[in-house]
Design a protein around this motif. Structure first.
Motif, PDB file in Angstrom:
ATOM      1  N   GLY A   1      -5.437  -4.312   4.815  1.00 41.88           N
ATOM      2  CA  GLY A   1      -6.081  -4.827   3.516  1.00 41.88           C
ATOM      3  C   GLY A   1      -5.140  -5.121   2.487  1.00 41.88           C
ATOM      4  N   ILE A   2      -3.925  -4.734   2.392  1.00 42.99           N
ATOM      5  CA  ILE A   2      -2.792  -4.973   1.401  1.00 42.99           C
ATOM      6  C   ILE A   2      -2.373  -6.620   1.803  1.00 42.99           C
ATOM      7  CG2 ILE A   2      -0.797  -4.377   0.224  1.00 42.99           C
ATOM      8  CD1 ILE A   2      -1.258  -1.463   1.479  1.00 42.99           C
ATOM      9  N   ALA A   3      -2.408  -7.258   0.613  1.00 43.21           N
ATOM     10  CA  ALA A   3      -2.057  -8.706   0.635  1.00 43.21           C
ATOM     11  C   ALA A   3      -0.684  -8.580   0.891  1.00 43.21           C
ATOM     12  CB  ALA A   3      -2.523  -9.366  -0.454  1.00 43.21           C
ATOM     13  N   PRO A   4      -0.181  -9.521   1.974  1.00 40.86           N
ATOM     14  CA  PRO A   4       0.940  -9.864   2.304  1.00 40.86           C
ATOM     15  C   PRO A   4       2.100  -9.985   0.892  1.00 40.86           C
ATOM     16  CG  PRO A   4      -0.270 -11.286   3.597  1.00 40.86           C
ATOM     17  CD  PRO A   4      -0.949 -10.393   2.645  1.00 40.86           C
ATOM     18  N   GLU A   5       1.670 -10.671   0.119  1.00 38.77           N
ATOM     19  CA  GLU A   5       2.120 -11.003  -1.385  1.00 38.77           C
ATOM     20  C   GLU A   5       2.484  -9.764  -2.172  1.00 38.77           C
ATOM     21  OE1 GLU A   5      -0.440 -12.502  -0.281  1.00 38.77           O
ATOM     22  OE2 GLU A   5      -1.887 -12.562  -1.993  1.00 38.77           O
ATOM     23  N   ARG A   6       1.800  -8.696  -1.732  1.00 38.27           N
ATOM     24  CA  ARG A   6       2.065  -7.442  -2.403  1.00 38.27           C
ATOM     25  C   ARG A   6       3.258  -6.653  -1.886  1.00 38.27           C
ATOM     26  NH1 ARG A   6      -3.494  -7.522  -4.048  1.00 38.27           N
ATOM     27  NH2 ARG A   6      -3.477  -8.336  -6.292  1.00 38.27           N
ATOM     28  N   LEU A   7       3.785  -7.045  -0.745  1.00 37.47           N
ATOM     29  CA  LEU A   7       4.713  -6.129   0.002  1.00 37.47           C
ATOM     30  C   LEU A   7       6.014  -6.344  -0.462  1.00 37.47           C
ATOM     31  CD1 LEU A   7       2.993  -6.172   3.659  1.00 37.47           C
ATOM     32  CD2 LEU A   7       2.424  -4.648   1.883  1.00 37.47           C
ATOM     33  N   VAL A   8       6.691  -4.947  -0.518  1.00 38.65           N
ATOM     34  CA  VAL A   8       8.038  -5.022  -0.578  1.00 38.65           C
ATOM     35  C   VAL A   8       8.603  -4.303   0.777  1.00 38.65           C
ATOM     36  CG1 VAL A   8      10.041  -4.090  -1.994  1.00 38.65           C
ATOM     37  CG2 VAL A   8       7.993  -5.061  -3.137  1.00 38.65           C
ATOM     38  N   VAL A   9       9.758  -4.575   1.394  1.00 37.74           N
ATOM     39  CA  VAL A   9      10.224  -3.848   2.504  1.00 37.74           C
ATOM     40  C   VAL A   9      11.681  -3.179   2.045  1.00 37.74           C
ATOM     41  CG1 VAL A   9       8.893  -5.321   4.233  1.00 37.74           C
ATOM     42  CG2 VAL A   9      11.599  -5.863   3.571  1.00 37.74           C
ATOM     43  N   ASP A  10      11.964  -2.269   2.862  1.00 37.27           N
ATOM     44  CA  ASP A  10      13.051  -1.350   2.541  1.00 37.27           C
ATOM     45  C   ASP A  10      13.357  -0.586   4.009  1.00 37.27           C
ATOM     46  OD1 ASP A  10      14.625   1.025   1.890  1.00 37.27           O
ATOM     47  OD2 ASP A  10      13.238   1.580   0.036  1.00 37.27           O
ATOM     48  N   PRO A  11      14.773  -0.668   4.319  1.00 41.63           N
ATOM     49  CA  PRO A  11      15.345  -0.066   5.353  1.00 41.63           C
ATOM     50  C   PRO A  11      15.198   1.210   5.409  1.00 41.63           C
ATOM     51  CG  PRO A  11      17.109  -1.181   4.103  1.00 41.63           C
ATOM     52  CD  PRO A  11      15.886  -1.400   3.308  1.00 41.63           C
ATOM     53  N   GLY A  12      15.031   2.160   4.473  1.00 37.96           N
ATOM     54  CA  GLY A  12      15.005   3.595   4.383  1.00 37.96           C
ATOM     55  C   GLY A  12      16.336   4.260   4.701  1.00 37.96           C
TER      56      GLY A  12
END
Ligand code: PMM
Length: 266
Positions: A159-170
């Motif tokens: 349910g989290i909108a894709p436009e709200r995502l940030v990705v991070d390689p960790g």
């Protein structure tokens, strides 16, 4: 993104900001140095760290988030717990940074979906206590990218909108130095996931290893890795990262400015 760790034991700056007033002041200093965002965390994730309980994490984090937000700072909360994310957002946090990408607490994804705030999905394979044993890859770039894709799908399905995502390689999470370096060398593959990219190399072990060189000398202590961190910041900015998460902002702000100016001269 400047870091304020409100912990007694974080590996690089632990203990120095373990007091609400000092932590708020530190956050404001980071903004004065050029941070657009301040990441507040109350649980150390350094390799081998044991978990802090939820009450203690809330006690550390919420007053600092409230203090910084009330000064107009854009705050992110670095937590693996839904309850901490919820209370931090209620106290003014604008973004949730979960190093487990929603895996540690089943309540996290619904909580962030309901709060309608941006969410950092980091590549994560397990808690810090045993994460070094999970640092096994045939092709780290392909595997981290694929595992992030799986997490993104789960988070969006939750349910989290894709436009709200940030990705991070960790970087440093279930990774050896050579894995971290390969990921920094292939940030384009992570960008190709199609989301804003956060890179958090600040003071991490792989930089210590690089600075120690191959003559067997000891790595410099974490606080002496800020110039190396700024070098990664320039690379990340050049590769189109959305943000870099750092403990000392000034050198990174300069590095990002230089990277932008070079881009502008193309
Ligand atoms: N690393 C640490 C803490 N939080 N958050 C994100 N998104 N990415 C990271 O790589 C990350 C993080 C551990 O570093 P610290 O203890 O020096 O803050």
């Amino acid at each position: 993104m400047g870091v304020v760790n409100v912990t007694p034991d974080s590996f690089s700056d632990g203990g120095r900001w373990f007091d609400t007033t000092a932590a708020v002041k530190r956050g404001l200093d980071l903004v004065a140095q050029g941070a657009d965002l301040v990441d507040v965390g109350g649980e150390s994730t350094r390799p081998g760290a044991t978990r802090v309980d939820a009450e203690e994490e809330l006690r550390r984090v919420v007053p600092v988030v409230r203090g910084l937000a009330s000064e107009g700072v854009t705050v992110s909360v670095d937590t693996m717990r839904a309850a901490v994310a919820e209370q931090a957002v209620a106290a003014g946090a604008a973004l949730v940074n979960d190093v487990s990408g929603g895996l540690a607490d089943p309540g996290m994804i619904p909580a962030v979906a309901a709060a309608e705030v941006p969410f950092v999905v980091m590549h994560w394979r397990g808690f810090s206590e045993n994460m070094n044993a999970l640092a096994v890859y045939d092709d780290v770039v392909a595997e981290v990218t694929a595992e992030l894709r799986t997490r993104i799908d789960a988070v969006v399905a939750g349910g989290i909108a894709p436009e709200r995502l940030v990705v991070d390689p960790g970087l440093g999470f279930a990774k050896q130095a050579e894995h971290d370096l390969a990921l920094v060398a292939h940030l384009g593959a992570l960008r190709a996931l199609g989301f804003p990219l956060l890179v958090a190399a600040s003071r991490k072990r792989f930089l210590g290893r690089v600075l120690a060189g191959d003559r067997g000398s000891a790595p410099p202590p974490a606080r002496e890795r800020d110039a190396a961190t700024a070098a990664v910041s320039a690379i990340a900015a050049h590769e189109g990262a959305w943000a870099v998460r750092v403990h000392e902002v000034r050198a990174t702000a300069d590095a990002v400015r230089v990277a932008r100016a070079v881009e502008g001269a193309r």
